[in-house]
Design a protein around this motif. Structure first.
Motif, PDB file in Angstrom:
ATOM      1  N   HIS A  97      -3.108 -24.197  12.918  1.00 37.61           N
ATOM      2  CA  HIS A  97      -4.357 -23.991  12.178  1.00 37.61           C
ATOM      3  C   HIS A  97      -4.014 -23.565  10.749  1.00 37.61           C
ATOM      4  CE1 HIS A  97      -8.575 -22.747  11.732  1.00 37.61           C
ATOM      5  NE2 HIS A  97      -8.139 -21.624  11.188  1.00 37.61           N
ATOM      6  N   PHE A  98      -4.918 -23.837   9.821  1.00 37.31           N
ATOM      7  CA  PHE A  98      -4.685 -23.451   8.424  1.00 37.31           C
ATOM      8  C   PHE A  98      -5.709 -22.416   7.989  1.00 37.31           C
ATOM      9  CE2 PHE A  98      -2.640 -27.422   9.069  1.00 37.31           C
ATOM     10  CZ  PHE A  98      -1.450 -27.275   8.383  1.00 37.31           C
ATOM     11  N   SER A  99      -5.236 -21.446   7.234  1.00 43.83           N
ATOM     12  CA  SER A  99      -6.149 -20.436   6.713  1.00 43.83           C
ATOM     13  C   SER A  99      -5.837 -20.175   5.235  1.00 43.83           C
ATOM     14  CB  SER A  99      -6.117 -19.174   7.572  1.00 43.83           C
ATOM     15  OG  SER A  99      -7.191 -18.330   7.206  1.00 43.83           O
ATOM     16  N   THR A 100      -6.370 -19.098   4.722  1.00 43.97           N
ATOM     17  CA  THR A 100      -6.488 -18.980   3.272  1.00 43.97           C
ATOM     18  C   THR A 100      -6.123 -17.601   2.724  1.00 43.97           C
ATOM     19  OG1 THR A 100      -8.153 -19.006   1.507  1.00 43.97           O
ATOM     20  CG2 THR A 100      -8.963 -18.526   3.691  1.00 43.97           C
ATOM     21  N   ASP A 101      -5.687 -17.594   1.474  1.00 45.87           N
ATOM     22  CA  ASP A 101      -5.497 -16.356   0.709  1.00 45.87           C
ATOM     23  C   ASP A 101      -6.810 -15.584   0.560  1.00 45.87           C
ATOM     24  OD1 ASP A 101      -6.145 -18.777  -0.745  1.00 45.87           O
ATOM     25  OD2 ASP A 101      -6.171 -17.579  -2.565  1.00 45.87           O
ATOM     26  N   TYR A 102      -7.952 -16.255   0.722  1.00 44.79           N
ATOM     27  CA  TYR A 102      -9.242 -15.582   0.530  1.00 44.79           C
ATOM     28  C   TYR A 102      -9.583 -14.611   1.668  1.00 44.79           C
ATOM     29  CZ  TYR A 102     -10.455 -18.505  -3.524  1.00 44.79           C
ATOM     30  OH  TYR A 102     -10.490 -19.110  -4.757  1.00 44.79           O
ATOM     31  N   VAL A 103      -8.681 -14.440   2.632  1.00 39.67           N
ATOM     32  CA  VAL A 103      -8.887 -13.357   3.615  1.00 39.67           C
ATOM     33  C   VAL A 103      -8.583 -11.998   2.979  1.00 39.67           C
ATOM     34  CG1 VAL A 103      -8.418 -14.808   5.635  1.00 39.67           C
ATOM     35  CG2 VAL A 103      -6.547 -13.475   4.619  1.00 39.67           C
ATOM     36  N   PHE A 104      -7.937 -12.007   1.800  1.00 36.85           N
ATOM     37  CA  PHE A 104      -7.608 -10.755   1.105  1.00 36.85           C
ATOM     38  C   PHE A 104      -8.572 -10.519  -0.063  1.00 36.85           C
ATOM     39  CE2 PHE A 104      -3.401 -12.249   2.734  1.00 36.85           C
ATOM     40  CZ  PHE A 104      -3.207 -11.240   3.649  1.00 36.85           C
ATOM     41  N   ASP A 105      -8.661  -9.245  -0.487  1.00 37.06           N
ATOM     42  CA  ASP A 105      -9.569  -8.952  -1.609  1.00 37.06           C
ATOM     43  C   ASP A 105      -8.867  -9.005  -2.962  1.00 37.06           C
ATOM     44  OD1 ASP A 105      -8.141  -6.584  -1.803  1.00 37.06           O
ATOM     45  OD2 ASP A 105      -9.811  -5.289  -1.195  1.00 37.06           O
ATOM     46  N   GLY A 106      -7.541  -9.208  -2.954  1.00 36.94           N
ATOM     47  CA  GLY A 106      -6.826  -9.399  -4.220  1.00 36.94           C
ATOM     48  C   GLY A 106      -6.522  -8.135  -4.987  1.00 36.94           C
ATOM     49  N   SER A 107      -6.616  -6.987  -4.314  1.00 34.89           N
ATOM     50  CA  SER A 107      -6.433  -5.727  -5.048  1.00 34.89           C
ATOM     51  C   SER A 107      -5.034  -5.130  -4.846  1.00 34.89           C
ATOM     52  CB  SER A 107      -7.489  -4.706  -4.604  1.00 34.89           C
ATOM     53  OG  SER A 107      -7.285  -4.390  -3.243  1.00 34.89           O
ATOM     54  N   LYS A 108      -4.107  -5.858  -4.231  1.00 37.69           N
ATOM     55  CA  LYS A 108      -2.802  -5.260  -3.903  1.00 37.69           C
ATOM     56  C   LYS A 108      -1.935  -5.129  -5.173  1.00 37.69           C
ATOM     57  CE  LYS A 108       1.154  -5.564  -0.790  1.00 37.69           C
ATOM     58  NZ  LYS A 108       1.914  -6.339   0.183  1.00 37.69           N
ATOM     59  N   VAL A 109      -1.622  -3.897  -5.515  1.00 41.48           N
ATOM     60  CA  VAL A 109      -0.795  -3.606  -6.700  1.00 41.48           C
ATOM     61  C   VAL A 109       0.197  -2.494  -6.355  1.00 41.48           C
ATOM     62  CG1 VAL A 109      -2.464  -4.251  -8.502  1.00 41.48           C
ATOM     63  CG2 VAL A 109      -2.560  -1.957  -7.511  1.00 41.48           C
ATOM     64  N   ASP A 110       1.254  -2.384  -7.197  1.00 36.00           N
ATOM     65  CA  ASP A 110       2.182  -1.265  -6.993  1.00 36.00           C
ATOM     66  C   ASP A 110       1.691  -0.059  -7.814  1.00 36.00           C
ATOM     67  OD1 ASP A 110       2.909  -1.648  -9.613  1.00 36.00           O
ATOM     68  OD2 ASP A 110       4.882  -2.517  -9.171  1.00 36.00           O
ATOM     69  N   ALA A 111       2.513   1.003  -7.835  1.00 38.75           N
ATOM     70  CA  ALA A 111       2.075   2.254  -8.483  1.00 38.75           C
ATOM     71  C   ALA A 111       1.817   2.051  -9.975  1.00 38.75           C
ATOM     72  CB  ALA A 111       3.135   3.323  -8.272  1.00 38.75           C
ATOM     73  N   ASP A 112       2.459   1.026 -10.572  1.00 35.98           N
ATOM     74  CA  ASP A 112       2.257   0.763 -12.002  1.00 35.98           C
ATOM     75  C   ASP A 112       1.137  -0.247 -12.264  1.00 35.98           C
ATOM     76  OD1 ASP A 112       4.409   2.431 -12.599  1.00 35.98           O
ATOM     77  OD2 ASP A 112       5.824   0.784 -12.223  1.00 35.98           O
TER      78      ASP A 112
END
Ligand SMILES: NC(=O)c1ccc[n+]([C@@H]2O[C@H](COP(=O)([O-])OP(=O)(O)OC[C@H]3O[C@@H](n4cnc5c(N)ncnc54)[C@H](OP(=O)(O)O)[C@@H]3O)[C@@H](O)[C@H]2O)c1
Length: 306
Positions: A97-112
């Motif tokens: 099955h194929f799925s998508t990056d759109y399952v994430f909210d895109g807010s993942k960042v490091d401490a900087d």
């Protein structure tokens, strides 16, 4: 081996049908023959066909329209996926099955505040109806008990269908200037790349002497895109530059970056769609090209009349 392939009129389904034609017997029904929105007909169709493997690139992919058509998006992306998975379990066959990056909210960042690539086990939090419907499909498959691979990918394009590459090539011929969003980051993924990678995984699966052990070791979710991260704006710059070098465009338009706020859409998109591919590389020994090299391979297949 008999494969039931859904969505062969779509970008990825089309590429998979071509890629797998000398690998297996591929049964690729049209939507008229096998409508995933008509959920009552899915089980009888699969039972009558008795495939050895189901590959499901079909999806409700109209991201903006899904905000209005949430019931239909959910039916195709979640309920139909669940029924396919149940059928796969009953037949004892695998589902890809194929799925998508759109399952994430895109807010993942490091401490900087630097964007970080999402791993398969990171928390999901879709921003739009399409992403939520795809996530529900993933969960239904994972909970079904069938042997499965869920390949999450992003920013899919190809030489056929409706996609960003073909839109930019058309606009480049029509307009001297383009304004393209430059504050969303992700990895453009060609269907040529995806279908080659998928075939390689399937070859590894069929060559395994102990199928149960292979599925025990490999079943699950994988992130699958080429290497590198870019913005829609820089992706469009690469498209026109490479197309000009290949003689597909006489002249290139000026491309100006704009913030997403200047290009409002009904569905919100994640700022960061970057996916970490360590798992797919480790499990399947795939060599992933850089996204711009992959783009060049696709454009090289175009002829000047495209
Ligand atoms: N496009 C992207 O940027 C992107 C990004 C990440 C993940 N993905 C995922 O990658 C996969 C392939 O995407 P794609 O870009 O190849 O999609 P696509 O070009 O929009 O093709 C979708 C396919 O699904 C079929 N389909 C839609 N509703 C159906 C229904 N009710 N019954 C049967 N078939 C139906 C379509 O048939 P018709 O031709 O009849 O409409 C078409 O063949 C999807 O799972 C998608 O969620 C895509």
């Amino acid at each position: 081996m008999k494969i039931l392939l859904t969505g062969s009129s779509g970008q990825l389904g089309h590429a998979l049908q071509k890629e797998l034609q000398d690998f297996a017997e591929v049964i690729a029904p049209t939507r008229a023959q096998f409508d995933l929105a008509d959920t009552d007909q899915i089980a009888p169709y699969v039972q009558a066909l008795q495939p050895d493997l189901i590959i499901n690139p079909a999806a409700y992919t109209a991201v903006d329209l899904a905000e209005k058509e949430s019931e239909l998006a959910h039916r195709v992306n979640a309920i139909a996926a669940q029924i396919l998975a149940e059928q796969a379990r009953l037949l004892g066959i695998p589902l890809v099955h194929f799925s998508t990056d759109y399952v994430f909210d895109g807010s993942k960042v490091d401490a900087d505040g630097k964007l970080l690539a999402y791993r398969e086990d990171d928390d999901t939090a879709p921003l739009n109806v399409y992403g939520a419907s795809k996530l529900a499909g993933e969960r239904a498959i994972a909970n079904s008990g069938c042997k499965h691979l869920i390949l999450r990918t992003s920013w899919v394009y190809s030489g056929v269908g409706k996609n960003f590459l073909l839109t930019i090539l058309r606009l480049a011929k029509e307009k001297p200037e383009l304004k393209i969003v430059n504050d969303q980051w992700g990895t453009p993924t060609s269907t040529l790349f995806l279908s080659h990678a998928c075939r390689s995984i399937l070859e590894q699966m069929t060559q395994a002497s102990d199928q149960q052990a292979w599925w025990k070791a490999h079943q699950g979710i994988y992130h699958l895109t080429p290497e590198g991260v870019t913005t829609w704006c820089d992706f469009s710059r690469a498209i026109v530059q490479q197309a000009q070098q290949l003689g597909l465009l006489d002249q290139v338009p000026a491309i100006h970056g704009i913030p997403s706020a200047e290009y409002p859409t009904p569905a919100q998109r994640p700022r960061n769609s970057s996916l970490d591919k360590s798992k797919v590389k480790a499990h399947f020994h795939l060599a992933l090209p850089d996204w711009d090299q992959s783009l060049n391979e696709v454009l090289a297949t175009f002829n000047v009349c495209h």
